[in-house]
Design an enzyme around this catalytic site. Sequence first.
Site, PDB file in Angstrom:
ATOM      1  N   ASP A 342       0.853  -1.188   0.000  1.00  0.00           N
ATOM      2  CA  ASP A 342       0.000   0.000   0.000  1.00  0.00           C
ATOM      3  C   ASP A 342       0.893   1.243   0.000  1.00  0.00           C
ATOM      4  O   ASP A 342       2.125   1.121  -0.005  1.00  0.00           O
ATOM      5  CB  ASP A 342      -0.921  -0.002   1.234  1.00  0.00           C
ATOM      6  CG  ASP A 342      -0.151   0.145   2.539  1.00  0.00           C
ATOM      7  OD1 ASP A 342       1.097   0.180   2.500  1.00  0.00           O
ATOM      8  OD2 ASP A 342      -0.787   0.236   3.594  1.00  0.00           O
ATOM      9  N   ASP A 344       1.424   4.671   2.274  1.00  0.00           N
ATOM     10  CA  ASP A 344       1.033   5.284   3.546  1.00  0.00           C
ATOM     11  C   ASP A 344       1.429   6.754   3.576  1.00  0.00           C
ATOM     12  O   ASP A 344       2.581   7.093   3.283  1.00  0.00           O
ATOM     13  CB  ASP A 344       1.737   4.566   4.707  1.00  0.00           C
ATOM     14  CG  ASP A 344       1.529   3.065   4.676  1.00  0.00           C
ATOM     15  OD1 ASP A 344       0.399   2.625   4.941  1.00  0.00           O
ATOM     16  OD2 ASP A 344       2.484   2.322   4.349  1.00  0.00           O
ATOM     17  N   ASP A 436      -3.363   4.650   2.555  1.00  0.00           N
ATOM     18  CA  ASP A 436      -3.726   5.022   3.931  1.00  0.00           C
ATOM     19  C   ASP A 436      -3.359   6.474   4.146  1.00  0.00           C
ATOM     20  O   ASP A 436      -2.219   6.874   3.891  1.00  0.00           O
ATOM     21  CB  ASP A 436      -2.937   4.180   4.951  1.00  0.00           C
ATOM     22  CG  ASP A 436      -3.466   2.765   5.056  1.00  0.00           C
ATOM     23  OD1 ASP A 436      -4.564   2.493   4.539  1.00  0.00           O
ATOM     24  OD2 ASP A 436      -2.776   1.927   5.672  1.00  0.00           O
TER      25      ASP A 436
HETATM   26  N1  DCT Z   1       1.585   0.858  11.614  1.00  0.00           N
HETATM   27  C1  DCT Z   1       1.161   1.370  12.821  1.00  0.00           C
HETATM   28  N2  DCT Z   1      -0.105   1.193  13.209  1.00  0.00           N
HETATM   29  C2  DCT Z   1      -0.975   0.547  12.406  1.00  0.00           C
HETATM   30  C3  DCT Z   1      -0.560   0.027  11.173  1.00  0.00           C
HETATM   31  C4  DCT Z   1       0.745   0.214  10.799  1.00  0.00           C
HETATM   32  O1  DCT Z   1       1.941   1.968  13.545  1.00  0.00           O
HETATM   33  N3  DCT Z   1      -2.207   0.386  12.812  1.00  0.00           N
HETATM   34  C5  DCT Z   1       2.953   1.070  11.212  1.00  0.00           C
HETATM   35  C6  DCT Z   1       3.810  -0.123  11.049  1.00  0.00           C
HETATM   36  C7  DCT Z   1       4.423  -0.017   9.692  1.00  0.00           C
HETATM   37  C8  DCT Z   1       3.794   1.191   9.065  1.00  0.00           C
HETATM   38  O2  DCT Z   1       2.863   1.703   9.972  1.00  0.00           O
HETATM   39  C9  DCT Z   1       3.154   0.930   7.752  1.00  0.00           C
HETATM   40  O3  DCT Z   1       2.345  -0.224   7.783  1.00  0.00           O
HETATM   41  P1  DCT Z   1       2.275  -1.201   6.540  1.00  0.00           P
HETATM   42  O4  DCT Z   1       1.865  -0.467   5.331  1.00  0.00           O
HETATM   43  O5  DCT Z   1       1.476  -2.380   6.934  1.00  0.00           O
HETATM   44  O6  DCT Z   1       3.780  -1.695   6.449  1.00  0.00           O
HETATM   45  P2  DCT Z   1       4.906  -1.324   5.426  1.00  0.00           P
HETATM   46  O7  DCT Z   1       6.158  -1.416   6.187  1.00  0.00           O
HETATM   47  O8  DCT Z   1       4.599  -0.055   4.737  1.00  0.00           O
HETATM   48  O9  DCT Z   1       4.858  -2.540   4.431  1.00  0.00           O
HETATM   49  P3  DCT Z   1       4.292  -2.603   2.934  1.00  0.00           P
HETATM   50  O10 DCT Z   1       5.473  -2.257   2.100  1.00  0.00           O
HETATM   51  O11 DCT Z   1       3.859  -3.996   2.755  1.00  0.00           O
HETATM   52  O12 DCT Z   1       3.169  -1.623   2.813  1.00  0.00           O
HETATM   53 MG    MG Z   2       2.808   0.313   3.642  1.00  0.00          MG
END
Ligand code: DCT
Ligand code: MG
Length: 512
Positions: A342, A344, A436
């Site tokens: 995703d 973020d 997100d």
């Molecule tokens: N996070 C957080 N609280 C949440 C969800 C996520 O603090 N409720 C943090 C942990 C990692 C970061 O935010 C981003 O989450 P992801 O998108 O799930 O992880 P990513 O490292 O960006 O992995 P991906 O490359 O798969 O998106």
């Molecule tokens: Mg991510």
Amino acid sequence: MNKIQTMDILPKRKKQKGMQLSAPSSSYKIQFNEVVIFILEKKMGVTRRMFLMDLARRKGFRVENELSDSVTHIVAENNSCAEILKWLQVHRIGDSSGFKLLDISWLIACMEAGKPVDSEKYQLLVRREYGISSSPHPEKRAPISVSKFSQYACQRRTTLNNYNKKITDAFEILAENYEFRENEGPCLAFRRAASVLKSLPFTIVKAKDIEGLPWMGEQVKEVIEDFLEEGESPRVKNVLNCEYYKSFKKFTSVFGVGMKTSEKWYRMGLRNLEDVKQDKSLKLTRMQRAGLLHYEDLISSVSKAEADSTALIVKDTVWRFSPTAVVTLTGGFRRGKKMGHDVDFLITIPGASQEDELLYQVTDIWKKQGLLLYYDIIESTFDKTKLPSRKVDALDHFQKCFAILKLHKERVDHSRSVISKDSAEEVKDWKAIRVDLVVTPFEQYAFALLGWSGSRQFERDLRRYATHERKMMLDNHALYDKTKRIFLNAVNEEEIFAHLGLDYIEPWERNA
Ligand code: DCT
Ligand code: MG
């Protein structure tokens, strides 16, 4: 008679003087909480040790009489690293990963500076021999400093350069399988072990290579041995062939489907996504319906180029309403990943007290532009009177939006679009992207940025470190010092690391 009295008094005086020198740390004000020093007596002698301890304490350093868990820096004189490790072993301190081993010259430099100085160049190094044939970059193999292998990911530097990918991929499969089976212990064990191996600057080629590393439990060692002997692990093969694992893997790959739904579906006898789609009795959530509808797009990873295009759209729309808003790409892309599941974003508006409307304004525009394939705005549930959460995986309380955006593909190849016109096929010129958006008050921005930059393992260990090593509580909103009973403010990530007494770790070194 007189003589005897004098002789009696002398040692006492000496003793008193000695005691004065080793005054308890509490009698001086501690100015630098981030370093906790222990000075090794071996080869230094009692008197010099006492003298140095007293001097350091006078300068505001915290110096412990005994080697305890709270110690962060062990200082030694005329000892090699091997000698110190042996001493630690004799004194039954098996895990030497929690502290730095430093030469006395570091402490002297600190005294001169009147504050802690960077310890990097004073570190005593472990000298190890490596099998040159196996080395990806033999010329780059530097001796390893002990502190690199702390039990905490937040004390290790973990780039995307993973020399043990085969093994860490295997560990992650095993961890996931335990997670699906709600077996928390071994799940965590494999996650932590994978995280340690990701930080290694070399490929493991023999059993000796993992000696002294934290989190190398029996099960972990067995899998590593499998790889060293056969180049693969039958344990992992078994998991990959197991119906339970395969079904859960498919179910949870759908946006909106977690463990609870997967369990329910499995109990109902469903085994794959075809079964799910065909079962008309299932009540799917709006999120799950969107997840299934855009399934193929969503499981194909988001590239960095796609993340950048998404960032342009997000910024453009946000700035229409709040020209001073700061929009930051976080998550895996901030850590330098080339792919993600995703995109973020963290949004903050310096100086603004009312930012609640922004996500509604932004999503309204996207709706009108036909870009919004799915969205759900979660209201902020932040309560200032609540302390940072004790849970290490707790969700935060920011206002946020989980969305699926339609990202139009650039028309790169003109000739191709002509061909498709001729064949009268409807060509899909867009891709569904999971986005997100998180809105944070400005004063919590640094904490939110640290939390949303991940990795998840890095975040877990930061919180675990704060709790167990600093008696502090860290979450995505704040840092609370339980001893002093105060919240510690920070305007950037560096300040949070400093409050925690940690060396700063750059985002691209947080791929734990
Ligand atoms: N996070 C957080 N609280 C949440 C969800 C996520 O603090 N409720 C943090 C942990 C990692 C970061 O935010 C981003 O989450 P992801 O998108 O799930 O992880 P990513 O490292 O960006 O992995 P991906 O490359 O798969 O998106
Ligand atoms: Mg991510």
